[in-house]
Design a protein around this motif. Structure first.
Motif, PDB file in Angstrom:
ATOM      1  N   LYS A 272      -5.075   6.198   7.428  1.00 42.59           N
ATOM      2  CA  LYS A 272      -4.974   7.623   7.120  1.00 42.59           C
ATOM      3  C   LYS A 272      -3.737   7.819   6.284  1.00 42.59           C
ATOM      4  O   LYS A 272      -2.681   7.347   6.671  1.00 42.59           O
ATOM      5  N   PRO A 273      -3.837   8.455   5.135  1.00 41.12           N
ATOM      6  CA  PRO A 273      -5.074   8.929   4.521  1.00 41.12           C
ATOM      7  C   PRO A 273      -5.815   7.795   3.820  1.00 41.12           C
ATOM      8  O   PRO A 273      -5.338   6.679   3.780  1.00 41.12           O
ATOM      9  N   GLY A 274      -6.973   8.163   3.268  1.00 40.35           N
ATOM     10  CA  GLY A 274      -7.712   7.226   2.432  1.00 40.35           C
ATOM     11  C   GLY A 274      -8.763   6.430   3.171  1.00 40.35           C
ATOM     12  O   GLY A 274      -9.245   5.417   2.663  1.00 40.35           O
ATOM     13  N   LYS A 275      -9.176   6.918   4.340  1.00 35.67           N
ATOM     14  CA  LYS A 275     -10.150   6.190   5.157  1.00 35.67           C
ATOM     15  C   LYS A 275     -11.421   5.820   4.393  1.00 35.67           C
ATOM     16  O   LYS A 275     -11.910   4.707   4.520  1.00 35.67           O
ATOM     17  N   PRO A 276     -11.973   6.722   3.549  1.00 40.27           N
ATOM     18  CA  PRO A 276     -13.281   6.372   2.946  1.00 40.27           C
ATOM     19  C   PRO A 276     -13.216   5.454   1.736  1.00 40.27           C
ATOM     20  O   PRO A 276     -14.229   5.311   1.055  1.00 40.27           O
ATOM     21  N   ASN A 293      -9.613  13.728  -2.102  1.00 42.27           N
ATOM     22  CA  ASN A 293      -8.356  14.402  -1.754  1.00 42.27           C
ATOM     23  C   ASN A 293      -7.231  13.753  -2.555  1.00 42.27           C
ATOM     24  O   ASN A 293      -7.016  12.539  -2.449  1.00 42.27           O
ATOM     25  N   SER A 296      -4.911  11.360  -0.777  1.00 47.24           N
ATOM     26  CA  SER A 296      -5.591  10.156  -0.272  1.00 47.24           C
ATOM     27  C   SER A 296      -5.849   9.183  -1.417  1.00 47.24           C
ATOM     28  O   SER A 296      -5.635   7.977  -1.287  1.00 47.24           O
ATOM     29  N   SER A 357      -4.018  15.303   3.839  1.00 48.01           N
ATOM     30  CA  SER A 357      -4.506  14.607   2.646  1.00 48.01           C
ATOM     31  C   SER A 357      -4.757  15.531   1.466  1.00 48.01           C
ATOM     32  O   SER A 357      -4.718  15.098   0.319  1.00 48.01           O
TER      33      SER A 357
HETATM   34  O1  MOO Z   1      -8.276   9.915   5.101  1.00 47.97           O
HETATM   35 MO1  MOO Z   1      -8.688  11.320   4.302  1.00 47.97          MO
HETATM   36  O2  MOO Z   1      -7.965  10.425   3.129  1.00 47.97           O
HETATM   37  O3  MOO Z   1      -7.577  11.907   5.575  1.00 47.97           O
HETATM   38  O4  MOO Z   1      -8.104  12.782   3.860  1.00 47.97           O
END
Ligand code: MOO
Ligand SMILES: Nc1nc2c(c(=O)[nH]1)N[C@H]1C(S)=C(S)[C@@H](COP(=O)(O)OP(=O)(O)OC[C@H]3O[C@@H](n4cnc5c(N)ncnc54)[C@H](O)[C@@H]3O)O[C@H]1N2
Length: 392
Positions: A272-276, A293, A296, A357
């Motif tokens: 987190k961030p950037g999970k996807p 985002n 992210s 994010s």
């Molecule tokens: O992981 Mo997302 O990147 O929280 O907003």
């Protein structure tokens, strides 16, 4: 979902094949040399004075010497001195034939063109740069893999180079997705947001020396996105898709990559961030699906995209890993690695407010990430934490 470490390893294993290009020195700053450079001439090309003064034979140091002429930098003609003679000489000028030593003009007396040396510390060859002292013809002047700093480029110019082979910057396309994106400067309609990711990524790429960037756009439509991605893959080494990489009904990135024959290497990281974050390859091309985002996407850029680009250019990683003392507490649940926008100075690091994010406010003031590992539940003021300093 995979861990941050696994994701980094997968990207490293799928390295872009380096490309080599010949550039004029004026365009080679910041690249890495892709060839050994062998000197084609001795530098200096002649025994050269390093001081303004007088050139003479060391064996004559205790005699009054008659001054028979002058050697200035760039002179066309050589003079020759005999025993008992000297010439005036200036910094950068060739020594007259027969001279072996130069005395600074502050350390002599001159009367009626007769020179008396007044330097107790004279030694043979003093103030003379011997021919080939910098580099000799046929010698390795500068080795492959050297970073082309201002000094390295100056060195190459100084040995007569005009062009050099370097590891090329990859050619890169950014694809912006989203029906809601509006160009800054125009009025915001209902439901629209100003498009910021192209500005963010272009700036960060320029900082890394990557300037061959094409920006493409697609609305949230699978056919359009597939056709834009296909076009991007045809003429680029790396494609950065933006947005549309999550699980919503209008997130078409993963489908479009599949339709274009991109082999998915991973989708989603425990972070987190950037999970996807999505990563795939098509032959020797790299495809990243960055979360829309802005914060992210930029975090993923610094942690994953930039290191891959730098490796292909044989550059040292510009995100520098250090440890520092946290100034404040920060709590998080275990399960995801957190990259906190933070400010580092003099061994101390402060997590900034507004870590969400969608916000760039804290990122705009950050110079690093604090990295809190997957299994940690945060940090306490006074703890040592891992810090990734960002190339700003
Ligand atoms: O992981 Mo997302 O990147 O929280 O907003
Ligand atoms: N049900 C779930 N929803 C979401 C999840 C999830 O796991 N389950 N993950 C969330 C996370 S985490 C992120 S990050 C986002 C990523 O979403 P996408 O990559 O699909 O991005 P979009 O939905 O297209 O956009 C997200 C956000 O960013 C704005 N955006 C997009 N492009 C730009 C741009 N060029 N300039 C400025 N702003 C941009 C966009 O308007 C959205 O507000 O998904 C969560 N959802």
């Amino acid at each position: 979902m995979i861990s941050v470490q696994q994701a980094k390893q997968i990207i490293q294993d799928a390295a872009l094949a380096p490309k080599i290009v010949k550039l004029p020195l004026s365009e080679a700053f910041g690249f890495t040399l892709a060839e050994d450079i062998i000197a084609t001439v001795d530098i200096p090309n002649f025994a050269q004075s390093s001081m303004d003064g007088y050139a003479f034979k060391f064996a004559d140091k205790d005699k009054p010497l008659s001054i028979i002429g002058e050697m200035a930098a760039g002179v066309a003609n050589q003079l020759t001195i005999d025993t008992g003679q000297a010439t005036r000489i200036f910094t950068g000028a060739p020594l007259p034939q027969g001279a072996d030593t130069v005395i600074m003009q502050e350390k002599v007396a001159v009367e009626n063109k007769l020179l008396t040396l007044q330097d107790d510390n004279l030694s043979f060859g003093l103030n003379v740069r011997p021919k080939g002292a910098e580099v000799k013809r046929g010698e390795l002047a500068i080795a492959k893999e050297t970073y082309l700093s201002a000094a390295a480029l100056g060195f190459l110019a100084g040995i007569g180079c005009t062009h050099t082979h370097v590891y090329a910057a990859p050619k890169l396309a950014i694809i912006l997705t989203g029906n809601e994106l509006q160009e800054p400067g125009k009025p915001l309609e209902f439901g629209h947001v100003y498009e910021a990711n192209s500005v963010i990524l272009t700036a960060a790429l320029h900082k890394a020396g990557i300037n061959d960037i094409t920006i493409l756009r697609s609305d949230d439509n699978p056919e359009t996105l597939t056709s834009v991605l296909k076009q991007a893959l045809e003429s680029n080494d790396v494609v950065l898709l933006n947005g549309g990489v999550s699980v919503g009904d209008y997130d078409y990135v993963v489908g479009a990559t599949r339709a274009c024959g991109v082999e998915q290497k991973f989708h989603k990281i425990k972070q987190k961030p950037g999970k996807p974050l999505f990563f795939g390859t098509k032959h020797d091309k790299l495809v990243f699906g960055l979360p829309g985002n802005p914060s992210s996407g930029l975090t993923c850029f610094y942690e994953y995209v930039l290191p891959a680009l730098e490796r292909s250019m044989h550059k040292q990683a510009s995100v520098v890993v250090i440890t520092a003392t946290a100034t404040h507490n920060y709590t998080k649940p275990a399960g995801l690695t957190h990259f906190l926008k933070a400010f580092y100075t003099e061994g101390k690091v402060t997590p900034l407010h507004a870590q969400e994010s969608f916000r760039l406010h804290s990122f705009a003031q950050a110079n690093c990430f604090i990295v809190l590992p997957e299994d940690s539940t945060g940090c306490t003021a006074g703890n040592t934490v891992e810090v990734h300093l960002l190339p700003l």
